[in-house]
Design a protein around this motif. Structure first.
Motif, mmCIF file in Angstrom:
data_model
loop_
_atom_site.group_PDB
_atom_site.id
_atom_site.type_symbol
_atom_site.label_atom_id
_atom_site.label_comp_id
_atom_site.label_asym_id
_atom_site.label_seq_id
_atom_site.Cartn_x
_atom_site.Cartn_y
_atom_site.Cartn_z
ATOM 1 N N ARG A 1 -10.442 -0.481 5.798
ATOM 2 C CA ARG A 1 -10.840 -0.411 4.395
ATOM 3 C C ARG A 1 -9.817 -1.171 3.544
ATOM 4 N N THR B 1 -4.630 -5.164 -1.551
ATOM 5 C CA THR B 1 -5.823 -4.318 -1.646
ATOM 6 C C THR B 1 -6.960 -5.060 -2.337
ATOM 7 N N ASP C 1 -10.715 1.613 11.135
ATOM 8 C CA ASP C 1 -11.559 1.629 9.932
ATOM 9 C C ASP C 1 -10.878 0.783 8.862
#
Length: 294
Positions: free
Chosen positions: A78, A113, A76
């Protein structure tokens, strides 16, 4: 046939045999172009002279590259998962102290990020840390592409940067390495590859250039020209060793950053050596060395 015939034939000079290919990477070509002395120390001298320890900006860059590589393997992926990958990949080497290391790790956690926030995890790259190669004339070129995207049927070469100074579109245009990667990708995948991009992770900016088939051809010819000069120097070194005069030092601002300057008196005289963490406290030289990654 007499017993001596085979040996006699072996002793005859061979004619019409093509010369072996000369293997190189973009880093190897640029090392010779920027400083033949460094090239000799790095690629020819044996035993190889020891280098200085790894600098902080290299530790930081490797950690960010590894995090961006591993992100695509997450079940996943993210954006916020990038911060954990930076922590996992962080290399606490070359920094002034633990405080400086912690500061830059926090900054890179945030930068990665933010950068991944603009990346579509569903658009999986064609290649990640992909080794590419091609042969042109006497040159066999091999390198490694950080990321290879498929956009509207064409392939795009993406290279990550973590320097203090964000690269410009002109940097993308003039980069020999990026052009050679594009040429190799086009040849390997048999798909049009003209666009090259430098993604500056700390600032989130992108430097972009759209090559033409003609401009890629010129870059390949430039690489072949460098390779011919380097190969000629290699032969001279094989004959004369350190007495060869084809490896002069090219002194300048980059000498302060060179990890082989301890073996080069001219480089030492060019100016003071930069500290292991200097690139984190002051702008790096506008022309940064491209010796470390392919």
């Amino acid at each position: 046939m007499e017993k001596g015939d085979v040996a006699g034939q072996d002793a005859l000079p061979l004619t019409g045999v093509p010369e072996p290919l000369w293997a190189a990477s973009p880093s190897k070509l640029l090392a010779f172009l920027d400083c033949p002395r460094r090239y000799r120390l790095q690629y020819l001298d044996r035993p190889a002279p020891p280098r200085r320890g790894q600098r902080a900006h290299t530790s930081l860059g490797n950690a960010v590259h590894n995090a961006l590589r591993d992100w695509w393997d997450l079940p996943d992926p993210r954006p916020e998962a990038g911060a954990e990958l930076v922590d996992r990949a962080w290399i606490d080497v070359g920094f002034r102290d633990g405080t400086q290391s912690a500061l830059w790790r926090t900054r890179m956690r945030e930068a990665v990020t933010t950068y991944l926030g603009d990346v579509d995890p569903a658009s999986h790259p064609v290649g990640i840390e992909r080794t590419v190669s091609f042969v042109s004339g006497e040159l066999r070129l091999t390198g490694r592409v950080d990321r290879l995207d498929d956009r509207d049927g064409e392939l795009v070469v993406v290279d990550y940067k973590t320097s203090r100074v964000a690269p410009t579109d002109d940097d993308a245009r003039t980069s020999l390495a990026l052009a050679l990667y594009a040429a190799a990708v086009w040849k390997m995948f048999r798909r049009r590859t003209l666009r090259v991009e430098l993604h500056h992770v700390p600032s989130g900016t992108r430097a972009v250039h759209e090559h033409t088939p003609e401009s890629l051809t010129r870059k390949v010819e430039q690489a072949r020209s460098i390779a011919r000069d380097a190969r000629r120097a290699d032969r001279d070194f094989a004959e004369k060793g350190a007495e060869s005069e084809l490896f002069p030092p090219r002194t300048g601002p980059l000498c302060g950053w060179c990890d082989l300057r301890a073996h080069c008196p001219e480089g030492q005289a060019a100016g003071p050596e930069k500290s292991d963490w200097a690139a984190l406290e002051e702008p790096a030289p506008r022309k940064e060395p491209e010796w470390s990654r392919d």
